[in-house]
Design a protein around this motif. Structure first.
Motif, PDB file in Angstrom:
ATOM      1  N   MET A 143       0.835  -1.124   0.028  1.00  0.00           N
ATOM      2  CA  MET A 143       0.010  -0.077  -0.005  1.00  0.00           C
ATOM      3  C   MET A 143       0.857   1.174   0.035  1.00  0.00           C
ATOM      4  SD  MET A 143      -2.883   1.312   2.711  1.00  0.00           S
ATOM      5  CE  MET A 143      -2.169   0.262   3.921  1.00  0.00           C
ATOM      6  N   ASN A 144       0.665   2.125  -1.007  1.00  0.00           N
ATOM      7  CA  ASN A 144       1.663   3.363  -1.087  1.00  0.00           C
ATOM      8  C   ASN A 144       0.750   4.577  -0.510  1.00  0.00           C
ATOM      9  OD1 ASN A 144       3.253   5.334  -1.925  1.00  0.00           O
ATOM     10  ND2 ASN A 144       2.919   5.106  -4.065  1.00  0.00           N
ATOM     11  N   ILE A 145       1.646   4.901   0.648  1.00  0.00           N
ATOM     12  CA  ILE A 145       0.929   6.209   1.437  1.00  0.00           C
ATOM     13  C   ILE A 145       1.354   7.464   1.125  1.00  0.00           C
ATOM     14  CG2 ILE A 145       0.245   4.525   3.490  1.00  0.00           C
ATOM     15  CD1 ILE A 145       2.970   5.387   4.841  1.00  0.00           C
ATOM     16  N   TYR A 146       2.466   7.405   0.048  1.00  0.00           N
ATOM     17  CA  TYR A 146       3.165   8.616  -0.118  1.00  0.00           C
ATOM     18  C   TYR A 146       2.602   9.398  -1.421  1.00  0.00           C
ATOM     19  CZ  TYR A 146       6.402   7.224   3.186  1.00  0.00           C
ATOM     20  OH  TYR A 146       7.066   6.910   4.249  1.00  0.00           O
ATOM     21  N   PRO A 147       2.311  10.677  -1.132  1.00  0.00           N
ATOM     22  CA  PRO A 147       1.747  11.322  -2.602  1.00  0.00           C
ATOM     23  C   PRO A 147       2.945  11.710  -3.464  1.00  0.00           C
ATOM     24  CG  PRO A 147       2.174  12.924  -0.869  1.00  0.00           C
ATOM     25  CD  PRO A 147       2.640  11.625  -0.295  1.00  0.00           C
ATOM     26  N   ASN A 148       2.521  11.929  -4.814  1.00  0.00           N
ATOM     27  CA  ASN A 148       3.244  12.205  -5.950  1.00  0.00           C
ATOM     28  C   ASN A 148       3.790  13.763  -5.812  1.00  0.00           C
ATOM     29  OD1 ASN A 148       0.906  10.417  -7.369  1.00  0.00           O
ATOM     30  ND2 ASN A 148       3.334   9.772  -7.839  1.00  0.00           N
ATOM     31  N   ALA A 149       2.957  14.547  -5.070  1.00  0.00           N
ATOM     32  CA  ALA A 149       3.049  15.869  -4.976  1.00  0.00           C
ATOM     33  C   ALA A 149       2.730  16.316  -3.659  1.00  0.00           C
ATOM     34  CB  ALA A 149       2.991  16.706  -6.067  1.00  0.00           C
ATOM     35  N   TYR A 150       3.402  17.390  -3.138  1.00  0.00           N
ATOM     36  CA  TYR A 150       2.978  18.019  -1.686  1.00  0.00           C
ATOM     37  C   TYR A 150       3.073  19.530  -1.963  1.00  0.00           C
ATOM     38  CZ  TYR A 150       3.272  18.948   3.173  1.00  0.00           C
ATOM     39  OH  TYR A 150       3.120  19.519   4.532  1.00  0.00           O
ATOM     40  N   PHE A 151       1.729  20.086  -1.512  1.00  0.00           N
ATOM     41  CA  PHE A 151       1.805  21.557  -1.476  1.00  0.00           C
ATOM     42  C   PHE A 151       1.119  22.107  -0.172  1.00  0.00           C
ATOM     43  CE2 PHE A 151       1.709  20.595  -6.059  1.00  0.00           C
ATOM     44  CZ  PHE A 151       2.282  21.461  -6.493  1.00  0.00           C
ATOM     45  N   LYS A 152       1.506  23.313   0.200  1.00  0.00           N
ATOM     46  CA  LYS A 152       0.801  24.058   1.449  1.00  0.00           C
ATOM     47  C   LYS A 152      -0.692  24.114   1.071  1.00  0.00           C
ATOM     48  CE  LYS A 152       1.916  27.131   4.877  1.00  0.00           C
ATOM     49  NZ  LYS A 152       1.778  26.316   6.089  1.00  0.00           N
ATOM     50  N   ARG A 153      -1.060  24.568   0.166  1.00  0.00           N
ATOM     51  CA  ARG A 153      -2.500  24.837   0.001  1.00  0.00           C
ATOM     52  C   ARG A 153      -2.798  24.697  -1.673  1.00  0.00           C
ATOM     53  NH1 ARG A 153      -0.257  29.876   0.157  1.00  0.00           N
ATOM     54  NH2 ARG A 153      -1.208  31.395  -1.465  1.00  0.00           N
ATOM     55  N   VAL A 154      -3.964  24.413  -2.042  1.00  0.00           N
ATOM     56  CA  VAL A 154      -4.571  23.913  -3.256  1.00  0.00           C
ATOM     57  C   VAL A 154      -4.357  25.029  -4.285  1.00  0.00           C
ATOM     58  CG1 VAL A 154      -6.469  22.662  -2.783  1.00  0.00           C
ATOM     59  CG2 VAL A 154      -6.840  24.940  -2.902  1.00  0.00           C
ATOM     60  N   THR A 158      -1.117  11.812  -6.972  1.00  0.00           N
ATOM     61  CA  THR A 158      -2.090  12.140  -5.948  1.00  0.00           C
ATOM     62  C   THR A 158      -1.251  13.434  -5.380  1.00  0.00           C
ATOM     63  OG1 THR A 158      -0.443  10.385  -4.904  1.00  0.00           O
ATOM     64  CG2 THR A 158      -2.812   9.865  -5.264  1.00  0.00           C
ATOM     65  N   ILE A 159      -1.880  14.383  -4.955  1.00  0.00           N
ATOM     66  CA  ILE A 159      -1.390  15.525  -4.425  1.00  0.00           C
ATOM     67  C   ILE A 159      -1.876  16.055  -2.879  1.00  0.00           C
ATOM     68  CG2 ILE A 159      -1.165  18.255  -4.753  1.00  0.00           C
ATOM     69  CD1 ILE A 159      -1.924  17.722  -7.804  1.00  0.00           C
ATOM     70  N   LEU A 160      -1.018  15.902  -2.069  1.00  0.00           N
ATOM     71  CA  LEU A 160      -1.237  16.282  -0.649  1.00  0.00           C
ATOM     72  C   LEU A 160      -1.089  17.728  -0.314  1.00  0.00           C
ATOM     73  CD1 LEU A 160      -2.022  14.753   2.265  1.00  0.00           C
ATOM     74  CD2 LEU A 160       0.433  14.827   2.525  1.00  0.00           C
ATOM     75  N   VAL A 161      -2.070  18.106   0.331  1.00  0.00           N
ATOM     76  CA  VAL A 161      -2.014  19.793   0.906  1.00  0.00           C
ATOM     77  C   VAL A 161      -2.093  19.619   2.388  1.00  0.00           C
ATOM     78  CG1 VAL A 161      -3.046  20.657  -1.451  1.00  0.00           C
ATOM     79  CG2 VAL A 161      -4.660  19.942   0.381  1.00  0.00           C
ATOM     80  N   GLU A 162      -1.799  20.816   2.779  1.00  0.00           N
ATOM     81  CA  GLU A 162      -1.862  21.044   4.199  1.00  0.00           C
ATOM     82  C   GLU A 162      -3.479  21.282   4.554  1.00  0.00           C
ATOM     83  OE1 GLU A 162       0.061  20.743   6.952  1.00  0.00           O
ATOM     84  OE2 GLU A 162       1.669  19.985   5.696  1.00  0.00           O
ATOM     85  N   LYS A 188       3.963  12.521  10.760  1.00  0.00           N
ATOM     86  CA  LYS A 188       5.323  11.796  10.847  1.00  0.00           C
ATOM     87  C   LYS A 188       5.348  11.533   9.258  1.00  0.00           C
ATOM     88  CE  LYS A 188       5.526   9.754  15.253  1.00  0.00           C
ATOM     89  NZ  LYS A 188       5.575   8.615  16.124  1.00  0.00           N
ATOM     90  N   ILE A 189       4.636  11.087   8.408  1.00  0.00           N
ATOM     91  CA  ILE A 189       4.761  10.999   6.978  1.00  0.00           C
ATOM     92  C   ILE A 189       5.259  11.962   6.322  1.00  0.00           C
ATOM     93  CG2 ILE A 189       3.667  10.015   4.852  1.00  0.00           C
ATOM     94  CD1 ILE A 189       1.957   8.215   6.910  1.00  0.00           C
ATOM     95  N   LYS A 190       4.368  13.245   6.735  1.00  0.00           N
ATOM     96  CA  LYS A 190       4.718  14.801   6.089  1.00  0.00           C
ATOM     97  C   LYS A 190       6.465  14.780   6.330  1.00  0.00           C
ATOM     98  CE  LYS A 190      -0.010  16.220   6.081  1.00  0.00           C
ATOM     99  NZ  LYS A 190      -0.641  17.285   6.680  1.00  0.00           N
ATOM    100  N   SER A 191       6.679  14.884   7.521  1.00  0.00           N
ATOM    101  CA  SER A 191       8.098  15.143   7.890  1.00  0.00           C
ATOM    102  C   SER A 191       9.090  14.312   6.808  1.00  0.00           C
ATOM    103  CB  SER A 191       8.440  14.642   9.267  1.00  0.00           C
ATOM    104  OG  SER A 191       7.432  15.424  10.276  1.00  0.00           O
ATOM    105  N   LYS A 192       8.759  13.053   6.592  1.00  0.00           N
ATOM    106  CA  LYS A 192       9.670  12.354   5.647  1.00  0.00           C
ATOM    107  C   LYS A 192       9.463  12.947   4.447  1.00  0.00           C
ATOM    108  CE  LYS A 192      10.850   7.851   4.014  1.00  0.00           C
ATOM    109  NZ  LYS A 192      10.449   6.602   3.849  1.00  0.00           N
ATOM    110  N   ILE A 193       8.239  13.162   3.990  1.00  0.00           N
ATOM    111  CA  ILE A 193       8.157  13.889   2.638  1.00  0.00           C
ATOM    112  C   ILE A 193       9.098  15.089   2.398  1.00  0.00           C
ATOM    113  CG2 ILE A 193       6.322  14.830   0.797  1.00  0.00           C
ATOM    114  CD1 ILE A 193       4.400  12.944   2.202  1.00  0.00           C
ATOM    115  N   LYS A 194       8.968  16.156   3.327  1.00  0.00           N
ATOM    116  CA  LYS A 194       9.513  17.270   3.407  1.00  0.00           C
ATOM    117  C   LYS A 194      10.822  17.232   3.222  1.00  0.00           C
ATOM    118  CE  LYS A 194       5.640  19.896   5.781  1.00  0.00           C
ATOM    119  NZ  LYS A 194       5.249  20.331   6.920  1.00  0.00           N
TER     120      LYS A 194
END
Length: 166
Positions: free
Chosen positions: A1-12, A131-135, A154-160
């Protein structure tokens, strides 16, 4: 199961047409709570403007929400004039696949945008979407989301950290 997004932004609003074109994204599935609207169900003018600009550039938008409050979703889509599916039961594939069929796009040309790893990101990854994760817009959360936030942090810390090393 992949829990990581392809991209990460603060807001849309940080997601640009250039970014979408670079990744061959033609459609966005948008989460609602804490992604487009805050806890009190308010959407900012900047989100409305962002959505209208993307639509004007030919990007298809679609609301994909787990809420069972149809009236809340209808109130939001009237400002954006886009189709929706409420009670989508993310991360199950059913809602993602229904939205994909209505949009008429291949999964690799669709991105899911949301603030939750365990619904939006996992569901999108399971359906082979970008997948795009936003805060989250606010720290205040519903009880059924609150318990997941420390794990997501914790996951976001790893992504950052990974983004800084690229």
């Amino acid at each position: 199961m992949n829990i990581y997004p392809n991209a990460y932004f603060k807001r849309v609003e940080e997601i640009t047409i250039e970014f979408l074109n670079k990744h061959k994204i033609k459609a966005l599935l948008l989460d609602v709570d804490n992604t487009l609207v805050d806890y009190s169900k308010k959407m900012t003018e900047s989100v409305i403007k962002w959505a209208k600009e993307l639509k004007g550039q030919g990007v298809k938008l679609y609301i994909l929400s787990n809420t069972n409050d149809k009236a809340k979703i209808e109130n939001i889509v009237k400002d954006l004039d886009i189709p929706y599916l409420h009670f989508a039961m993310k991360p199950l594939k059913r809602g993602f696949k229904k939205a994909q069929k209505e949009l008429g796009e291949k999964s690799e040309n669709i991105a899911i945008v949301g603030d939750q790893i365990f619904t939006d990101i996992i569901g999108g990854n399971r359906c082979h979407m970008f997948t795009i994760l936003v805060e989250p817009i606010n720290e205040k959360d519903f009880w059924y989301t609150m318990w997941k936030r420390p794990i997501e942090k914790k996951i976001k810390s790893k992504i950052k950290l990974e983004q800084k090393t690229k």
